[in-house]
Design an enzyme around this catalytic site. Structure first.
Site, PDB file in Angstrom:
ATOM      1  N   ARG A  30       0.815  -1.231   0.000  1.00  0.00           N
ATOM      2  CA  ARG A  30       0.000   0.000   0.000  1.00  0.00           C
ATOM      3  C   ARG A  30       0.841   1.271   0.000  1.00  0.00           C
ATOM      4  NH1 ARG A  30      -2.871  -3.116   3.705  1.00  0.00           N
ATOM      5  NH2 ARG A  30      -4.685  -4.095   2.737  1.00  0.00           N
ATOM      6  N   LYS A  52       3.414  11.923 -10.487  1.00  0.00           N
ATOM      7  CA  LYS A  52       2.461  11.199 -11.336  1.00  0.00           C
ATOM      8  C   LYS A  52       3.132   9.900 -11.767  1.00  0.00           C
ATOM      9  CE  LYS A  52       0.249  14.539 -14.270  1.00  0.00           C
ATOM     10  NZ  LYS A  52      -0.220  14.660 -15.656  1.00  0.00           N
ATOM     11  N   GLU A 105      10.235  19.569 -23.750  1.00  0.00           N
ATOM     12  CA  GLU A 105       9.566  19.835 -22.467  1.00  0.00           C
ATOM     13  C   GLU A 105      10.222  21.025 -21.758  1.00  0.00           C
ATOM     14  OE1 GLU A 105       6.823  18.276 -21.517  1.00  0.00           O
ATOM     15  OE2 GLU A 105       6.817  16.366 -22.579  1.00  0.00           O
ATOM     16  N   LYS A 129       8.244  23.283 -12.601  1.00  0.00           N
ATOM     17  CA  LYS A 129       7.304  22.186 -12.343  1.00  0.00           C
ATOM     18  C   LYS A 129       7.002  22.081 -10.850  1.00  0.00           C
ATOM     19  CE  LYS A 129       5.703  17.678 -13.428  1.00  0.00           C
ATOM     20  NZ  LYS A 129       5.759  16.486 -14.243  1.00  0.00           N
ATOM     21  N   GLU A 168      -3.613  18.152 -10.262  1.00  0.00           N
ATOM     22  CA  GLU A 168      -3.977  18.614 -11.591  1.00  0.00           C
ATOM     23  C   GLU A 168      -5.449  18.970 -11.739  1.00  0.00           C
ATOM     24  OE1 GLU A 168      -1.930  16.559 -14.814  1.00  0.00           O
ATOM     25  OE2 GLU A 168      -3.677  16.920 -16.059  1.00  0.00           O
ATOM     26  N   ARG A 205      -1.929  23.039 -12.827  1.00  0.00           N
ATOM     27  CA  ARG A 205      -1.062  21.981 -13.352  1.00  0.00           C
ATOM     28  C   ARG A 205      -1.432  21.591 -14.776  1.00  0.00           C
ATOM     29  NH1 ARG A 205       1.303  16.728  -9.984  1.00  0.00           N
ATOM     30  NH2 ARG A 205       2.590  15.976 -11.676  1.00  0.00           N
ATOM     31  N   ASN A 239       0.223  20.637 -19.553  1.00  0.00           N
ATOM     32  CA  ASN A 239      -0.191  19.810 -20.685  1.00  0.00           C
ATOM     33  C   ASN A 239      -0.141  20.574 -22.003  1.00  0.00           C
ATOM     34  OD1 ASN A 239      -0.721  17.592 -19.035  1.00  0.00           O
ATOM     35  ND2 ASN A 239      -2.741  18.401 -18.513  1.00  0.00           N
ATOM     36  N   HIS A 243       0.084  18.943 -25.371  1.00  0.00           N
ATOM     37  CA  HIS A 243      -0.123  17.511 -25.183  1.00  0.00           C
ATOM     38  C   HIS A 243      -1.398  16.976 -25.823  1.00  0.00           C
ATOM     39  CE1 HIS A 243       3.251  17.948 -22.531  1.00  0.00           C
ATOM     40  NE2 HIS A 243       3.217  16.684 -22.170  1.00  0.00           N
ATOM     41  N   HIS A 257      -0.841  14.189 -28.241  1.00  0.00           N
ATOM     42  CA  HIS A 257      -1.382  12.865 -27.945  1.00  0.00           C
ATOM     43  C   HIS A 257      -2.091  12.285 -29.177  1.00  0.00           C
ATOM     44  CE1 HIS A 257      -3.171   9.727 -25.430  1.00  0.00           C
ATOM     45  NE2 HIS A 257      -4.244   9.896 -26.178  1.00  0.00           N
ATOM     46  N   HIS A 267       7.393  10.894 -27.709  1.00  0.00           N
ATOM     47  CA  HIS A 267       6.470  11.743 -26.947  1.00  0.00           C
ATOM     48  C   HIS A 267       6.880  13.224 -27.017  1.00  0.00           C
ATOM     49  CE1 HIS A 267       3.772  12.983 -23.745  1.00  0.00           C
ATOM     50  NE2 HIS A 267       4.809  13.489 -23.100  1.00  0.00           N
TER      51      HIS A 267
HETATM   52  N1  LIG Z   1       4.938  10.899 -14.857  1.00  0.00           N
HETATM   53  C1  LIG Z   1       4.947  11.987 -15.568  1.00  0.00           C
HETATM   54  O1  LIG Z   1       4.645  13.094 -15.088  1.00  0.00           O
HETATM   55  C2  LIG Z   1       5.382  11.890 -17.002  1.00  0.00           C
HETATM   56  C3  LIG Z   1       5.615  13.069 -17.740  1.00  0.00           C
HETATM   57  C4  LIG Z   1       6.075  12.940 -19.053  1.00  0.00           C
HETATM   58  C5  LIG Z   1       6.285  11.685 -19.606  1.00  0.00           C
HETATM   59  N2  LIG Z   1       6.031  10.568 -18.856  1.00  0.00           N
HETATM   60  C6  LIG Z   1       6.279   9.239 -19.420  1.00  0.00           C
HETATM   61  O2  LIG Z   1       7.670   9.122 -19.684  1.00  0.00           O
HETATM   62  C7  LIG Z   1       7.863   8.120 -20.682  1.00  0.00           C
HETATM   63  C8  LIG Z   1       8.879   8.613 -21.670  1.00  0.00           C
HETATM   64  O3  LIG Z   1      10.094   8.830 -20.979  1.00  0.00           O
HETATM   65  P1  LIG Z   1      11.495   8.885 -21.750  1.00  0.00           P
HETATM   66  O4  LIG Z   1      11.359   9.786 -22.906  1.00  0.00           O
HETATM   67  O5  LIG Z   1      12.524   9.144 -20.733  1.00  0.00           O
HETATM   68  O6  LIG Z   1      11.584   7.420 -22.383  1.00  0.00           O
HETATM   69  P2  LIG Z   1      12.345   6.075 -21.951  1.00  0.00           P
HETATM   70  O7  LIG Z   1      12.312   5.855 -20.519  1.00  0.00           O
HETATM   71  O8  LIG Z   1      11.777   5.033 -22.835  1.00  0.00           O
HETATM   72  O9  LIG Z   1      13.847   6.365 -22.390  1.00  0.00           O
HETATM   73  C9  LIG Z   1      14.131   6.572 -23.753  1.00  0.00           C
HETATM   74  C10 LIG Z   1      15.249   5.644 -24.239  1.00  0.00           C
HETATM   75  O10 LIG Z   1      16.494   6.136 -23.758  1.00  0.00           O
HETATM   76  C11 LIG Z   1      17.210   5.096 -23.092  1.00  0.00           C
HETATM   77  N3  LIG Z   1      17.997   5.765 -22.083  1.00  0.00           N
HETATM   78  C12 LIG Z   1      17.583   6.265 -20.896  1.00  0.00           C
HETATM   79  N4  LIG Z   1      18.576   6.937 -20.300  1.00  0.00           N
HETATM   80  C13 LIG Z   1      19.649   6.852 -21.113  1.00  0.00           C
HETATM   81  C14 LIG Z   1      20.970   7.355 -21.048  1.00  0.00           C
HETATM   82  N5  LIG Z   1      21.368   8.150 -20.042  1.00  0.00           N
HETATM   83  N6  LIG Z   1      21.823   7.052 -22.061  1.00  0.00           N
HETATM   84  C15 LIG Z   1      21.416   6.304 -23.115  1.00  0.00           C
HETATM   85  N7  LIG Z   1      20.175   5.819 -23.240  1.00  0.00           N
HETATM   86  C16 LIG Z   1      19.300   6.093 -22.246  1.00  0.00           C
HETATM   87  C17 LIG Z   1      16.156   4.141 -22.602  1.00  0.00           C
HETATM   88  O11 LIG Z   1      16.673   2.854 -22.420  1.00  0.00           O
HETATM   89  C18 LIG Z   1      15.148   4.207 -23.745  1.00  0.00           C
HETATM   90  O12 LIG Z   1      15.551   3.360 -24.785  1.00  0.00           O
HETATM   91  C19 LIG Z   1       6.498   7.868 -21.292  1.00  0.00           C
HETATM   92  O13 LIG Z   1       6.046   6.603 -20.870  1.00  0.00           O
HETATM   93  C20 LIG Z   1       5.626   8.970 -20.728  1.00  0.00           C
HETATM   94  O14 LIG Z   1       4.288   8.564 -20.569  1.00  0.00           O
HETATM   95  C21 LIG Z   1       5.601  10.657 -17.581  1.00  0.00           C
END
Ligand SMILES: NC(=O)c1ccc[n+]([C@@H]2O[C@H](COP(=O)([O-])OP(=O)(O)OC[C@H]3O[C@@H](n4cnc5c(N)ncnc54)[C@H](O)[C@@H]3O)[C@@H](O)[C@H]2O)c1
Length: 382
Positions: free
Chosen positions: A124, A146, A188, A230, A240, A244, A248, A251, A255, A269
């Protein structure tokens, strides 16, 4: 030598620090020890990040006297699904944990979201530390609590608000990030300037190209400013309901583009968000809400750093149908009472929430955009 900076996310008993700088993995043990209840942790990471950065983190934890075990997952968005979540939760339980055993998310947003959601649900709710290794994760997903996994009905539909106990944004890790991923995260960063901070946007116009090229000071400054922006928004609107939502920006359009391209490698993304923000500026200008030169200025900056500007730049784009894009926009989580919530702009640094754009007006705008001709070359690729 790049200095180290720290910020606090003010959320009462759930407040936590974001540390930004270099050599944070190497010193992780000393940084984490004061905020965890047990000197033992489980690291969750992906195969790519494990190869590049896991050893440094392990050594850093050893030096701080924190015992550790590691679970390595496949890279990519598909790891954020129910089967991987179920297996991860079972594997962590098999290692034997208590409420005081923290998880460490070492990786990009995928690892951060999945590990955060797992921490939210195991026993939990257990503690977790975010060690984001992509620019997107450092400036966005690791801050704010999030957490989510994807459903077959859409991305991030199963999740929880669960704040980390610490975020360590180690700028050194960005040195190994592929350029395309870096740029996606940079979108971003630009977002924070475009929504609320014109001065920051102006700084990015001059510092952006060197940041993208590898300048560590520019990277640290941009991560710091973005996290501060942020953190300030999260502190006043954790769940949100109001302010907040500005985060977006870009987005809802983005999306729809991601959904049409299958949430895969064709469009990351951050690239979708970049295109979405540019669309939001053009729509705002067309509606007479913002000066005509604002979208042109956004385009110029995108061109200077290498962000995509036109829908036709999306790899394998076979032509989008405006009705399909609108349908996806209507399914977005940001729909309320059947009206699409759009974030529009009065100018650079002045975004606002709008539910006033008529469906037909939006459709006409999308029709014009989907017929647009390319203005610059193909998307930057490694
Ligand atoms: N929680 C939130 O508020 C929030 C906000 C924005 C996005 N997200 C989520 O984040 C995700 C996207 O995140 P992302 O863009 O970091 O993608 P990701 O985690 O898939 O990383 C992108 C790629 O880079 C590689 N990688 C990571 N760090 C590295 C490094 N230092 N050197 C070399 N390669 C590296 C990973 O293995 C992967 O192949 C989505 O699922 C999205 O929904 C969440």
């Amino acid at each position: 030598m790049s200095e180290r900076r720290s910020l606090r996310v003010e959320l009462g008993a759930r407040s936590y620090d974001i540390v930004i700088g270099t050599r944070l993995l190497a010193e992780a043990g000393g940084l984490i020890a004061p905020v965890v209840r047990q000197k033992r942790t489980i690291i969750v990471t992906d195969e790519n990040v494990a190869k590049l950065h896991l050893d440094t983190l392990r050594t850093g934890l050893d030096q701080g006297g924190i015992a550790h075990q590691t679970i390595v997952l496949p890279p990519g968005e598909h790891t954020k699904d129910f089967p991987h979540f179920g297996k991860l939760a079972e594997d962590i339980l098999a290692l034997g944990i208590e409420r005081g055993t923290p998880l460490i998310a070492l990786g990009g947003g995928v690892i951060g979201d999945l590990t955060g959601f797992t921490a939210a649900t195991l026993l939990r709710g257990i503690d977790y530390v975010q060690i984001p290794t992509t620019l997107l994760a450092q400036v966005d997903s690791s801050v704010g609590g999030k957490t989510a996994i994807d459903s077959q009905h859409g991305k991030n539909l199963v999740g929880a608000f669960h704040q980390p106990v610490l975020v360590l944004a180690d700028i050194d890790t960005l040195a190994t990030l592929p350029r395309r991923e870096l740029l996606a995260g940079y979108a971003e960063v630009v977002k924070y300037g475009l929504i609320r901070d014109r001065q920051f946007y102006e700084w990015l116009e001059s510092a952006g190209p060197k940041l993208v090229a590898g300048d560590a000071d520019a990277r640290r400054e941009a991560v710091l400013k973005s996290c501060a922006a942020k953190a300030a928004v999260v502190a006043v609107d954790e769940r949100e309901t109001g302010e907040r939502q500005l985060l977006n920006f870009g987005h809802t359009f983005g999306h729809a583009l991601e959904a049409e391209t299958g949430f895969g490698d064709a469009l990351l993304h951050g690239e979708a968000v970049a295109l979405g923000m540019r669309l939001a500026f053009d729509l705002s200008a067309e509606l007479g809400l913002c000066p005509k030169d604002a979208p042109a200025r956004v385009r110029r900056h995108y061109a200077a750093v290498g962000l995509p500007i036109e829908l036709s730049q999306i790899a394998n784009a076979k032509g989008f149908k405006p009705e399909d894009l609108l349908r996806h926009m209507g399914k977005d989580k940001k729909v309320r009472d059947g009206r699409i919530t759009l974030i529009l702009a009065r100018d650079i640094g002045d975004a606002f929430i709008s539910r006033d754009v008529e469906r037909d007006r939006l459709l006409a705008f999308l029709a014009a955009e989907t017929g647009a001709k390319p203005r610059i070359g193909a998307l930057a690729r490694d």
